[in-house]
Design a protein around this motif. Structure first.
Motif, mmCIF file in Angstrom:
data_model
loop_
_atom_site.group_PDB
_atom_site.id
_atom_site.type_symbol
_atom_site.label_atom_id
_atom_site.label_comp_id
_atom_site.label_asym_id
_atom_site.label_seq_id
_atom_site.Cartn_x
_atom_site.Cartn_y
_atom_site.Cartn_z
ATOM 1 N N GLU A 34 0.825 -1.206 0.000
ATOM 2 C CA GLU A 34 0.000 0.000 0.000
ATOM 3 C C GLU A 34 0.862 1.260 0.000
ATOM 4 N N ALA A 35 1.997 1.203 0.700
ATOM 5 C CA ALA A 35 2.877 2.367 0.729
ATOM 6 C C ALA A 35 3.511 2.618 -0.640
ATOM 7 N N LEU A 36 3.844 1.539 -1.344
ATOM 8 C CA LEU A 36 4.472 1.685 -2.667
ATOM 9 C C LEU A 36 3.501 2.205 -3.712
ATOM 10 N N GLY A 37 2.242 1.797 -3.615
ATOM 11 C CA GLY A 37 1.313 2.040 -4.717
ATOM 12 C C GLY A 37 1.467 0.935 -5.741
ATOM 13 N N ASP A 38 0.910 1.167 -6.930
ATOM 14 C CA ASP A 38 0.902 0.104 -7.937
ATOM 15 C C ASP A 38 2.318 -0.308 -8.319
ATOM 16 N N VAL A 40 5.013 -1.838 -10.638
ATOM 17 C CA VAL A 40 5.077 -1.968 -12.093
ATOM 18 C C VAL A 40 6.290 -2.773 -12.565
ATOM 19 N N PHE A 41 7.222 -3.049 -11.655
ATOM 20 C CA PHE A 41 8.422 -3.781 -12.054
ATOM 21 C C PHE A 41 9.026 -4.446 -10.829
ATOM 22 N N GLU A 59 14.910 -5.560 -6.652
ATOM 23 C CA GLU A 59 14.273 -4.240 -6.632
ATOM 24 C C GLU A 59 12.788 -4.384 -6.852
ATOM 25 N N GLU A 61 9.648 -1.770 -7.970
ATOM 26 C CA GLU A 61 9.461 -0.420 -8.477
ATOM 27 C C GLU A 61 7.970 -0.165 -8.654
ATOM 28 N N SER A 62 7.499 0.964 -8.113
ATOM 29 C CA SER A 62 6.118 1.363 -8.333
ATOM 30 C C SER A 62 6.128 2.555 -9.274
ATOM 31 N N THR A 63 4.938 3.060 -9.589
ATOM 32 C CA THR A 63 4.879 4.224 -10.473
ATOM 33 C C THR A 63 5.745 5.343 -9.921
ATOM 34 N N LYS A 64 5.746 5.497 -8.597
ATOM 35 C CA LYS A 64 6.376 6.649 -7.997
ATOM 36 C C LYS A 64 7.766 6.403 -7.417
ATOM 37 N N SER A 65 8.106 5.167 -7.086
ATOM 38 C CA SER A 65 9.347 4.990 -6.336
ATOM 39 C C SER A 65 10.015 3.646 -6.618
ATOM 40 N N VAL A 66 11.260 3.557 -6.198
ATOM 41 C CA VAL A 66 12.031 2.325 -6.331
ATOM 42 C C VAL A 66 12.487 1.916 -4.940
ATOM 43 N N PRO A 88 3.384 -7.554 -12.366
ATOM 44 C CA PRO A 88 3.752 -7.112 -11.015
ATOM 45 C C PRO A 88 2.564 -6.635 -10.172
ATOM 46 N N ARG B 29 -3.744 8.751 -3.660
ATOM 47 C CA ARG B 29 -4.527 7.820 -4.469
ATOM 48 C C ARG B 29 -5.684 7.351 -3.618
ATOM 49 N N SER B 32 -6.079 2.234 -6.785
ATOM 50 C CA SER B 32 -4.948 2.027 -7.695
ATOM 51 C C SER B 32 -4.716 3.284 -8.535
ATOM 52 N N GLU B 33 -3.500 3.850 -8.471
ATOM 53 C CA GLU B 33 -3.244 5.045 -9.281
ATOM 54 C C GLU B 33 -3.226 4.739 -10.773
ATOM 55 N N LEU B 34 -2.939 3.483 -11.131
ATOM 56 C CA LEU B 34 -2.987 3.126 -12.551
ATOM 57 C C LEU B 34 -4.424 3.136 -13.061
ATOM 58 N N THR B 230 1.753 11.279 -13.353
ATOM 59 C CA THR B 230 2.007 10.479 -14.561
ATOM 60 C C THR B 230 1.219 11.032 -15.752
ATOM 61 N N ARG B 301 10.704 -2.260 -18.673
ATOM 62 C CA ARG B 301 9.805 -1.707 -17.659
ATOM 63 C C ARG B 301 10.499 -0.798 -16.663
ATOM 64 N N ARG B 305 14.522 7.950 -13.759
ATOM 65 C CA ARG B 305 13.837 8.783 -12.768
ATOM 66 C C ARG B 305 14.618 10.051 -12.486
ATOM 67 N N ALA B 325 8.835 7.850 -15.617
ATOM 68 C CA ALA B 325 7.948 6.807 -15.096
ATOM 69 C C ALA B 325 7.713 5.784 -16.193
ATOM 70 N N LEU B 326 7.229 4.633 -15.795
ATOM 71 C CA LEU B 326 6.701 3.688 -16.767
ATOM 72 C C LEU B 326 5.339 4.249 -17.175
ATOM 73 N N ARG B 355 20.467 3.282 -11.905
ATOM 74 C CA ARG B 355 21.046 2.614 -10.739
ATOM 75 C C ARG B 355 22.167 1.644 -11.132
#
Lengths: 125, 373
Positions: A34-38, A40-41, A59, A61-66, A88, B29, B32-34, B230, B301, B305, B325-326, B355
Motif C-alpha cells: 500500500e505504501a508503494l502504490g501500484d 510496475v516492475f 528491486e 518499483e512502483s509508479t512513484k518509487s524504487v 507485477p 490515491r 490504484s493510481e494506474l 504520470t 519496464r 527517474r 515513469a513507466l 542505478r
C-alpha cells in the motif's frame, strides 16, 4: 488486511513463510504494497544465488518509487515467482498469496519478527 | 502538521492514502493510481487541488503591475481568458510557473504551485509597490476541484448548466455549481479536455458531491496526485522542482516563448533574460552549453527517474533526467531530461544510468501522449 500470525516479518516490510520444512517463501507485506502504490516492475534474485540476510537481492518499483528487496534469511534461492515478473500488479492484489516473490533453502538460524512485533512496528507510523 | 484540505473528510471516507504536499495533506490515491490514470484517459477523474495557491490582484493598475512582476504580457490578455506564464527573479531564474486568469479589466487571479504560493504572493506584493493595485493571497480559503477527461464536458455541463461551446481552452467564466458561485475554467494538467472549478472552501464539499453524483453515469472516479503526475508527464508538461527551478531561466527550460520582451517598460528579470537569450542564441561551442528539455523513451519496464544521469553513445554524462515513469498509457518508460542541443534531435540514441545499469533510450518529440482529436 491483517498480517497472518503464521508468518515471520522483517523491518523492511517483508514476510517470510517458514512453513515448508527448510524452505522460506518471501514476499512483501500489505503495508509495504500500500505504501508503494501500484507495483510496475520487480527484479528478483536468480535461482541458485546465495543470499546473506540483510543484503539487497532485488528491486521493486512502483509508479512513484524504487525500493530495494532485502534477503530476510541466509540461504540459496530455489525458486522465483515468474508470474509476478510478468504481472507485477499481483503484488498489490494478493501480497501474502499469489504475490510471493522468491523461495530460499534456509541455511542456519533465522532472525525474524513475529506478527505481534511487526504489527507494533507498523502502527508507529 | 499538514493543513487539511476542505475536502479532507470526503477523502477519508473514500479511503484515500494521503501525502504531505507543501504542507498540505492531499490525497495521493484512492485505490490504484494506474486505474485512476486510465479513468482520466478514457472517462474522467475528479481531483482536489485545493493546495494550489490563488492570489488575486485588483485595481486600475493590476495589468501594469503584472506586466512588471511576471515575464508574460498580461495586459494583452482579454477578460475571460487565461495565460500560462512564469515569475522570475532578477537573475532570470524561474520562481514559479503560473496560470493567470484575467477575470475583469482590473481583476486578475494568479494560480501558483502550492510549494511556491507564499513566495509568489510575497513577490507580487513587493513588485506591486507604486502601482494602484491590491494583492490578496486567497490560498487558504479558496478550494479548487478539477474534472479531467473525455467525459468531463458532459459532466460539467450538467453540473453547472454553463454553455461550454463558448468556453474555449484557457478561458474562464463565472458559473454556479450546487447552488454556489464558482469560477469555471477550461484548464488542466493532464493532457485531456478538462475543467477547474474555483470556489470558497466552505462550498467545496457540496460541489464535490454534485459532480460525483452526475459523474456516476460518465465513468468519473476520484483521482489522486499520484496519477496527476504520470498524466502530466505523458502530456509533456513541466513540473516545478523537476523541470523548472531558480537554476534555470525559461530559455534553458525550452519555454522561452513565455518571455515577452516586446511588452513596454521594465520587468523583473528583463536584463538578465535578454543576456541569457543572447548568450544561448550566439552560443559558441565551449562557451555556453545550451541544454534543452527533451523527451526520452525506452523499452522494458525500468523507468529513468528524477536525477539519473543521461549518457551519450560513449557513456559520458551529458545531462540529467528531471522526471520519469513507466507510462501507464503507453506501457513503456518515458522521461523528460535536459541534454545539450546537439543531442536533442528526435531519433538520437542516448542512454540513462538506471542505478548502475546503462539503459538505452531514444530522444522523442514532446508530448509523449496526445489525446485523440
Amino acid at each position: 488486511m491483517s498480517n497472518p500470525e503464521n508468518l515471520g516479518y522483517t523491518e523492511e516490510h517483508e514476510w517470510v513463510d517458514l512453513g515448508d520444512a527448510g524452505t522460506a517463501t518471501v514476499g512483501i507485506t500489505v503495508y509495504a504494497a500500500e505504501a508503494l502504490g501500484d507495483v510496475v516492475f520487480v527484479q528478483l534474485p536468480e535461482v541458485g544465488e546465495k543470499l546473506a540476510a540483510g543484503e539487497t537481492c532485488g528491486e521493486i518499483e512502483s509508479t512513484k518509487s524504487v525500493s530495494d528487496l532485502y534477503a530476510p534469511v541466509n540461504g540459496e534461492v530455489v525458486a522465483v515467482n515468474e508470474a509476478v515478473v510478468a504481472d507485477p500488479g499481483v503484488v498489490n492484489s494478493d501480497p501474502f498469496g499469489e504475490g510471493w516473490l522468491f523461495k530460499v533453502a534456509v541455511d542456519g538460524d533465522t532472525d525474524l519478527l513475529d506478527a505481534d512485533a511487526y504489527n507494533a512496528l507498523t502502527k508507529e507510523d | 502538521m499538514s493543513n487539511p484540505s476542505p475536502l479532507h473528510a470526503v477523502h477519508e471516507a473514500l479511503g484515500a492514502s494521503f501525502t504531505d504536499f507543501a504542507g498540505w495533506a492531499m490525497p495521493l490515491r484512492y485505490g490504484s493510481e494506474l486505474a485512476e490514470h486510465k479513468a482520466v484517459r478514457e472517462a474522467s477523474g475528479l481531483f482536489d487541488l485545493s493546495h494550489m495557491g490563488e492570489i488575486e490582484l485588483t485595481g486600475p493598475e493590476a495589468a501594469r503591475a503584472l506586466d512588471y512582476a511576471l515575464v508574460g504580457y498580461l495586459s494583452k490578455v482579454k477578460p475571460g481568458r487565461a495565460r500560462y506564464t512564469m515569475i522570475c527573479d532578477a537573475d532570470g531564474g524561474v520562481l514559479d510557473d503560473l496560470v493567470v486568469y484575467r477575470l475583469a479589466t482590473d481583476h486578475y487571479m494568479v494560480v501558483a504551485n502550492a510549494s511556491n504560493a507564499a513566495v509568489v504572493a510575497e513577490a507580487l506584493r513587493e513588485r506591486s509597490t507604486g502601482f494602484a493595485v491590491e494583492v490578496n493571497d486567497r490560498s487558504a480559503t479558496c478550494a479548487l476541484i478539477a474534472v479531467q477527461g473525455p467525459t468531463s464536458a458532459e459532466i460539467v455541463r450538467k453540473v453547472t448548466g454553463a454553455d461550454l461551446d463558448k468556453l474555449s481552452y484557457y478561458a474562464s467564466v463565472p458559473a454556479t455549481a450546487a447552488g454556489h458561485d464558482v469560477l469555471l475554467a477550461r484548464t488542466g494538467y493532464t493532457g485531456e479536455d478538462g475543467f477547474e472549478l474555483y470556489s470558497e472552501a466552505e462550498h467545496a464539499q457540496d460541489i464535490w458531491a454534485a459532480i460525483t453524483e452526475i459523474g456516476q453515469d460518465h465513468g468519473l472516479v476520484p483521482a489522486g496526485l499520484a496519477c496527476r503526475d504520470t498524466l502530466r508527464l505523458e502530456a509533456g508538461m513541466p513540473l516545478y522542482g523537476n523541470e523548472l527551478g531558480p537554476e534555470f531561466t525559461p530559455f534553458d527550460a525550452g519555454l522561452g516563448r513565455v518571455v515577452k520582451f516586446e511588452k513596454p517598460g521594465d520587468f523583473v528579470g528583463r536584463e538578465a533574460l535578454e543576456r541569457r537569450k543572447a548568450a544561448i542564441d550566439n552560443a559558441v561551442v565551449g562557451s555556453v552549453v545550451k541544454t534543452v528539455r527533451v523527451g526520452l523513451t525506452g523499452t522494458g519496464r525500468r523507468a529513468p527517474r528524477h536525477g539519473y544521469p543521461v549518457l551519450d553513445g560513449d557513456g559520458n554524462p551529458v545531462g540529467t533526467v528531471t522526471s520519469g515513469a513507466l507510462s501507464p498509457t503507453l506501457g513503456h518508460p518515458i522521461a523528460m531530461a535536459y541534454v545539450p542541443t546537439a543531442l536533442s534531435e528526435p531519433g538520437t540514441a542516448l542512454a540513462v544510468d538506471i542505478r548502475g545499469t546503462t539503459t538505452p533510450v531514444e530522444v522523442v518529440e514532446l508530448p509523449f501522449y496526445q489525446r485523440p482529436a
